[in-house]
Design a protein around this motif. Structure first.
Motif, PDB file in Angstrom:
ATOM      1  N   VAL A 115       1.591  -3.539   0.438  1.00  0.00           N
ATOM      2  CA  VAL A 115       1.527  -3.948   1.858  1.00  0.00           C
ATOM      3  C   VAL A 115       0.150  -3.659   2.475  1.00  0.00           C
ATOM      4  O   VAL A 115      -0.021  -3.725   3.689  1.00  0.00           O
ATOM      5  CB  VAL A 115       2.648  -3.294   2.692  1.00  0.00           C
ATOM      6  CG1 VAL A 115       4.006  -3.773   2.220  1.00  0.00           C
ATOM      7  CG2 VAL A 115       2.547  -1.781   2.664  1.00  0.00           C
ATOM      8  N   GLU A 168      -1.363  -6.529   4.690  1.00  0.00           N
ATOM      9  CA  GLU A 168      -0.591  -6.677   5.928  1.00  0.00           C
ATOM     10  C   GLU A 168      -0.886  -5.513   6.875  1.00  0.00           C
ATOM     11  O   GLU A 168      -1.069  -5.704   8.083  1.00  0.00           O
ATOM     12  CB  GLU A 168       0.907  -6.747   5.612  1.00  0.00           C
ATOM     13  CG  GLU A 168       1.776  -7.000   6.828  1.00  0.00           C
ATOM     14  CD  GLU A 168       3.253  -7.071   6.491  1.00  0.00           C
ATOM     15  OE1 GLU A 168       4.029  -7.346   7.434  1.00  0.00           O
ATOM     16  OE2 GLU A 168       3.644  -6.865   5.328  1.00  0.00           O
ATOM     17  N   PHE A 226       7.945  -1.738  11.079  1.00  0.00           N
ATOM     18  CA  PHE A 226       7.056  -2.093   9.971  1.00  0.00           C
ATOM     19  C   PHE A 226       6.901  -0.917   9.008  1.00  0.00           C
ATOM     20  O   PHE A 226       7.007  -1.072   7.789  1.00  0.00           O
ATOM     21  CB  PHE A 226       5.695  -2.531  10.529  1.00  0.00           C
ATOM     22  CG  PHE A 226       4.647  -2.780   9.489  1.00  0.00           C
ATOM     23  CD1 PHE A 226       4.805  -3.779   8.529  1.00  0.00           C
ATOM     24  CD2 PHE A 226       3.484  -2.029   9.468  1.00  0.00           C
ATOM     25  CE1 PHE A 226       3.827  -4.011   7.561  1.00  0.00           C
ATOM     26  CE2 PHE A 226       2.502  -2.254   8.516  1.00  0.00           C
ATOM     27  CZ  PHE A 226       2.671  -3.246   7.559  1.00  0.00           C
ATOM     28  N   THR A 251       8.252  -0.894   5.078  1.00  0.00           N
ATOM     29  CA  THR A 251       7.255  -0.897   4.007  1.00  0.00           C
ATOM     30  C   THR A 251       7.048   0.465   3.340  1.00  0.00           C
ATOM     31  O   THR A 251       6.339   0.549   2.343  1.00  0.00           O
ATOM     32  CB  THR A 251       5.896  -1.379   4.555  1.00  0.00           C
ATOM     33  OG1 THR A 251       5.475  -0.480   5.597  1.00  0.00           O
ATOM     34  CG2 THR A 251       5.993  -2.798   5.087  1.00  0.00           C
TER      35      THR A 251
END
Length: 118
Positions: free
Chosen positions: A28, A31, A99, A103
């Motif tokens: 991740v 991102e 988030f 993640t």
């Protein structure tokens, strides 16, 4: 002069360093940095913002592999900056806590001032 400091109170306030450390899983990483860059673009336009640095671990055994540092002219600037960042997150439909939970990102965040020790 009589030796009395007559400087404005805000001149006596220390610079505040907001230091956020993260353990970001590789899957991740892109991102994560996208969200960080969007947030810092908002912060850069806030009153009291001095500068920022975005760091990624290059080597060493430390578990935090991403660090962000923002220097603010005083503690008084932080509430408005936080509100602006939160408004930006809402506008983008982004919830940092969700988030991070989704993640597996771990965060360690705090405000610091320069030490006068030693």
């Amino acid at each position: 002069m009589d030796g009395v400091d007559t400087a404005p109170e805000e001149a006596l306030m220390p610079v505040v360093y907001r230091v956020d450390k993260f353990h970001v899983p590789e899957a991740v990483r892109d991102e994560f940095w996208g969200h960080v860059r969007r947030t810092h673009e908002i912060l850069r336009h806030q009153h009291g913002f001095l500068d920022d640095t975005l760091l990624e671990q290059h080597s060493g055994p430390g578990r935090f592999n991403a660090v962000t540092i923002v220097r603010w002219s005083s503690e008084d600037d932080l509430p408005a900056a936080r509100a602006a960042a939160e408004a930006g997150h809402r506008a983008a439909g982004f919830t940092p806590a969700d988030f991070f939970a989704r993640t597996g990102i771990e965060a360690d965040v705090a405000n610091y001032v320069a030490t006068t020790a030693g």
